[in-house]
Scaffold this active site. Sequence first.
Site, PDB file in Angstrom:
ATOM      1  CB  SER A 211      -1.023   0.103   1.106  1.00 43.86           C
ATOM      2  OG  SER A 211      -2.075   0.913   1.047  1.00 43.86           O
ATOM      3  CG  ASP A 425      -6.424  -2.631  -3.468  1.00 47.28           C
ATOM      4  OD1 ASP A 425      -6.919  -2.177  -2.391  1.00 47.28           O
ATOM      5  OD2 ASP A 425      -4.991  -2.639  -3.439  1.00 47.28           O
ATOM      6  CG  HIS A 453      -5.106  -2.964   0.556  1.00 51.27           C
ATOM      7  ND1 HIS A 453      -4.704  -2.033  -0.788  1.00 51.27           N
ATOM      8  CD2 HIS A 453      -4.431  -2.331   1.528  1.00 51.27           C
ATOM      9  CE1 HIS A 453      -3.867  -1.220  -0.272  1.00 51.27           C
ATOM     10  NE2 HIS A 453      -3.989  -1.314   0.968  1.00 51.27           N
TER      11      HIS A 453
END
Length: 514
Positions: A211, A425, A453
Site C-alpha cells: 500500500s 482493491d 489489499h
Amino acid sequence: MRRYLSVGVVVAVVLATGVVPSFGAPSPPAEPPGSANPDPLAEFHAQRPTWKPCKQTLECAEVVLPLDYLRPTGERISMVISRSKATDPARRRGVLVVNPGGPGGSGLSMPAYLAKTEAARAYDIIGFDPRGVGRSTALNCRTVPAIASADTRPQDDEFPKWAAEARAAEDACREAAGGIRPFVNTPNTARDIDVVRAALGEEKINYLGYSYGTYLGAVYGTLFPQRLDRSVLDSAVHPEWIWREQFRAQAIALRRNVEAWAGWVAGHHARYGLGATTEEVLVTLEGVAEDLAAKPAGVQARTDFDAAMGVGARYRPLWAETADSVARLRAGEPAEATAPMARSAERDLVSGVFTTVICEADWPTDLDTYYEDMRVFRDRYPYGFGIVRAAPMNCTFRSFTPPEGPIRLRRDGYPVGVVVQAEGDTQTQYESGPAMAERLRHNLVTVVDEGRHGIYGTGNACVNRAVDRYLLDGLLPPSSSTCPGEARPDPAAAASPQHVQTYLDELALGPVRL
C-alpha cells in the site's frame, strides 16, 4: 474528517459477515578527520544497533536519526526497528526491509507476519516504526469533538460542518504536534531507511512494501538507487495520485465492486430474487437504502448499510452472505445483527502521521471544489462511505509548510522489481498498479477478480510463488501476468469464519486509509 478516519463500523447485520535535497543521494564515504568535506551523516551511519528481545520472537533496537536532513547537526529523533534473522543462514542474501503502509502503520510486527514465507529463509527481515509512529519518536495530535454527523448521503447544508470538523482537526494537530511535524514525510522516512541500512552494515537493502509502503519504497529507490536491490511493491499507490486523487479513486473502486457483486447476484436471480440484471440489482439496493432511511433509526441505518455494502462487495467469498442479507432487509425482516455505527473509543491523543504525511502534497483550498465533489460522490458513490473521499480533510487547512514537495518517481540504477495489484482493491485501485509498474518499468502481476489489499503472504499460492522466486532466485515473472483471486462463492455454501472475520476487521479499520 479526523472522526471519520477513526470510525469503526461495527455491522454484523447488514452483511453477515510517497528540488530533492542533497541528502537524497547516497552519502559519500566518510572523510578523514579534518577534511574540508566531512560526511554530515557519518555519525548516524556509524552507529550499530543493540538488539534486545521484544514482541513475539523478534529482536528490536533503536536507531538515532536527524530530525531535519538539511540540518543533521540539529535535533534528533529515534526509530525503533525489529528483526527476524534468516532461518536458513546458508542461503542468506541480506536484509529485506518491509513496510505495511498507512501512512503511519507500525511495522514492528511485520517480520513475524512474514515468518512463514519463503523469503524468511533467505533474508533478515527488518521491520520498523516510521518516524512519528508508535515506539519511534511519536507525532501525536489531539482529538476534537464531532461536528458533522456520520452520514453517507448528507444534505448540502451539512457540508460546512464537515469542513469545520476538518479545520478543527488540523488546528488540534497544530497545537499538539510540537516541532517535528513538518519533517514527518515520505522523503525523510526513505532517508531514515538508508541510515538503518548503513547502521546494519549492509551495502544494499531489498524491499517489500504494501500500500503506502509501495510509494515509500519507490521514493527510496528514486533517492538511493545504488542502495536498492530487489523490490516488491504490493498493492501499489498511483504515482500521479499523491494524495487527494488516490482517496477519490477509492470511492470509484468501491462502487465497481458493488457493480461486480450485483452482476453475480443477477446471475443467481432464482436464488436471491434481487434482480435479473446488474441494473435491476442496483435499483433494489437503492430501494433498500431508501427504506432504511425511512425507518425510525433514520439515516444511521442507511449509513450502516452503505458502509457495509462497500466492504462486503469487495470480498468475493462473502458475496452469497451479502446477497442473503440484502434479501432479508428488502423483505423487511428484522436486522437483528445490525448494530448502530459506532465510533472507536475516543482518546485525547491520536497518531498524527497519516494526517501529516498526506499533507506533503498540496490540496485544494477552495471549499466549493470539495462541495461539488461531495454532491457527485453522495449520489454516485455512497458505498463504503464514498463521500468521505471527496470531503475536505485536514490538509485543506494545512497549518505548516512542507520543506519539500513530493518526489518525482523514477528507476535509474536499481534492478527491475515486481508490482502486485488486485483488480478489486479499494484502497489502492487497480489502475495504480499498472501506472506504478509503467513509471518504474517493473513487471506487473495482476490478481484477477480479487478484492483484497495486500496479497503476498496471505495465502495466494500463485502470488507467493512468483514473489518468492523473484526474492530468492532473482527470477522475474513475465512483464505482465495474472494470478487468480479467491473463488466466487457457491450460493448454497456458507462463508468460512475466516472470511467473516476478514470482513469485520475491514469494517473496524474505518473508511479512509492506504
